[in-house]
Design a protein around this motif. Structure first.
Motif, PDB file in Angstrom:
ATOM      1  N   VAL A  67      39.282  39.744  33.896  1.00 35.47           N
ATOM      2  CA  VAL A  67      39.766  39.625  35.267  1.00 35.47           C
ATOM      3  C   VAL A  67      39.223  40.802  36.073  1.00 35.47           C
ATOM      4  O   VAL A  67      39.165  41.927  35.573  1.00 35.47           O
ATOM      5  CB  VAL A  67      41.310  39.633  35.307  1.00 35.47           C
ATOM      6  CG1 VAL A  67      41.838  39.511  36.732  1.00 35.47           C
ATOM      7  CG2 VAL A  67      41.868  38.508  34.435  1.00 35.47           C
ATOM      8  N   GLU A  68      38.844  40.516  37.314  1.00 31.57           N
ATOM      9  CA  GLU A  68      38.376  41.606  38.169  1.00 31.57           C
ATOM     10  C   GLU A  68      39.520  42.559  38.458  1.00 31.57           C
ATOM     11  O   GLU A  68      40.602  42.143  38.865  1.00 31.57           O
ATOM     12  CB  GLU A  68      37.812  41.065  39.482  1.00 31.57           C
ATOM     13  CG  GLU A  68      37.255  42.162  40.379  1.00 31.57           C
ATOM     14  CD  GLU A  68      36.670  41.615  41.653  1.00 31.57           C
ATOM     15  OE1 GLU A  68      37.306  41.775  42.708  1.00 31.57           O
ATOM     16  OE2 GLU A  68      35.575  41.014  41.576  1.00 31.57           O
ATOM     17  N   ARG A  69      39.259  43.839  38.227  1.00 37.20           N
ATOM     18  CA  ARG A  69      40.249  44.877  38.517  1.00 37.20           C
ATOM     19  C   ARG A  69      40.345  45.000  40.031  1.00 37.20           C
ATOM     20  O   ARG A  69      39.350  45.192  40.714  1.00 37.20           O
ATOM     21  CB  ARG A  69      39.829  46.214  37.921  1.00 37.20           C
ATOM     22  CG  ARG A  69      40.841  47.334  38.173  1.00 37.20           C
ATOM     23  CD  ARG A  69      40.345  48.659  37.640  1.00 37.20           C
ATOM     24  NE  ARG A  69      40.079  48.633  36.220  1.00 37.20           N
ATOM     25  CZ  ARG A  69      40.999  48.868  35.271  1.00 37.20           C
ATOM     26  NH1 ARG A  69      42.227  49.145  35.613  1.00 37.20           N
ATOM     27  NH2 ARG A  69      40.656  48.834  34.000  1.00 37.20           N
ATOM     28  N   ALA A  86      45.444  37.996  40.401  1.00 34.50           N
ATOM     29  CA  ALA A  86      45.006  38.630  39.154  1.00 34.50           C
ATOM     30  C   ALA A  86      46.159  38.661  38.152  1.00 34.50           C
ATOM     31  O   ALA A  86      45.967  38.388  36.959  1.00 34.50           O
ATOM     32  CB  ALA A  86      44.501  40.051  39.428  1.00 34.50           C
ATOM     33  N   MET A  90      46.336  37.066  34.330  1.00 29.86           N
ATOM     34  CA  MET A  90      46.685  37.866  33.151  1.00 29.86           C
ATOM     35  C   MET A  90      47.894  37.287  32.436  1.00 29.86           C
ATOM     36  O   MET A  90      47.946  37.256  31.203  1.00 29.86           O
ATOM     37  CB  MET A  90      46.934  39.319  33.554  1.00 29.86           C
ATOM     38  CG  MET A  90      45.663  40.028  33.970  1.00 29.86           C
ATOM     39  SD  MET A  90      45.885  41.790  34.296  1.00 29.86           S
ATOM     40  CE  MET A  90      46.625  41.744  35.923  1.00 29.86           C
ATOM     41  N   LEU A 102      40.173  44.105  32.071  1.00 29.74           N
ATOM     42  CA  LEU A 102      39.950  44.278  33.503  1.00 29.74           C
ATOM     43  C   LEU A 102      38.625  44.997  33.688  1.00 29.74           C
ATOM     44  O   LEU A 102      38.368  46.015  33.051  1.00 29.74           O
ATOM     45  CB  LEU A 102      41.078  45.100  34.124  1.00 29.74           C
ATOM     46  CG  LEU A 102      42.471  44.486  34.032  1.00 29.74           C
ATOM     47  CD1 LEU A 102      43.517  45.462  34.553  1.00 29.74           C
ATOM     48  CD2 LEU A 102      42.535  43.183  34.805  1.00 29.74           C
ATOM     49  N   THR A 104      35.879  46.365  36.774  1.00 30.48           N
ATOM     50  CA  THR A 104      35.702  46.604  38.206  1.00 30.48           C
ATOM     51  C   THR A 104      34.533  45.778  38.713  1.00 30.48           C
ATOM     52  O   THR A 104      33.649  45.391  37.931  1.00 30.48           O
ATOM     53  CB  THR A 104      35.434  48.094  38.497  1.00 30.48           C
ATOM     54  OG1 THR A 104      34.176  48.451  37.919  1.00 30.48           O
ATOM     55  CG2 THR A 104      36.553  48.979  37.976  1.00 30.48           C
TER      56      THR A 104
END
Length: 191
Positions: A67-69, A86, A90, A102, A104
């Motif tokens: 998942v994109e932080r 997000a 999760m 996660l 970036t």
């Protein structure tokens, strides 16, 4: 390894699944965007995202979810919606016992283009090339989700091996400590 990448967003939540291993050819399994109506209540939109991601996880059976932080943006409203989406991704993964990582945006960009400052067009071109696609995934949220999945396949495997090694060391230390305490309670000594 099969990885689902999620580029979270309330209106468009990109989902991309790739299969591969570090140093091996990557294969596209699936790419799509879970969409919600901006006029709907936030709770209904989050439910829509959850339902969409759950269906994809159940159908595609990833080994991990990347998942994109969420990072700070000037628009607090946007960052809140992104963070909520997000969190939903999760939660869906955690309910199924899937590891969640996660990454970036700059990590994902660097993984696929070599530069953490690459623009969306560069990311899309490289994702298209790396997955040998006939056409670029659209919209950009879909390409970003695939970039997250690729990033995790290439970089996450090492992280998972390190985490597993650390868990092994912790488990071994705990075993030794339990044995020491058990011996002590029986009146013996353990070094």
């Amino acid at each position: 390894m099969r990885v689902m990448g999620v580029d979270p967003g309330l209106t468009r939540c990109g989902v991309g699944v790739v299969e591969g291993a570090p140093g091996r050819r990557l294969h596209l399994v699936h790419v799509s965007v879970v969409r919600t109506d901006p006029d709907d209540d936030v709770a209904l939109r989050l439910l829509g995202i959850e339902t969409g991601i759950e269906a994809l996880v159940d159908e595609l059976r990833p080994d991990a979810v990347a998942v994109e932080r969420v990072f700070s943006q000037h628009n607090v409203r946007t960052v809140m919606g992104t963070a909520q989406a997000a969190g939903v991704a999760m939660l869906v993964a955690a309910r199924r016992g899937l590891p969640v990582a996660l990454h970036t945006p700059s990590e994902a960009k660097a993984a696929v283009t070599g530069s953490g400052r690459a623009d969306k067009a560069q990311v899309t071109r490289m994702v298209t090339r790396l997955l040998s696609l006939d056409e670029a995934p659209r919209p950009a949220d879909a390409a970003d989700a695939l970039a997250l999945a690729i990033c995790h396949v290439w970089r996450g495997g090492a992280r998972q091996r390190l985490a597993a090694a650390q868990r092994s060391r912790i488990e071994e230390a705990a075993r030794v400590e339990r044995a020491r305490l058990a011996a002590r309670s029986r009146g013996g000594t353990v070094k």
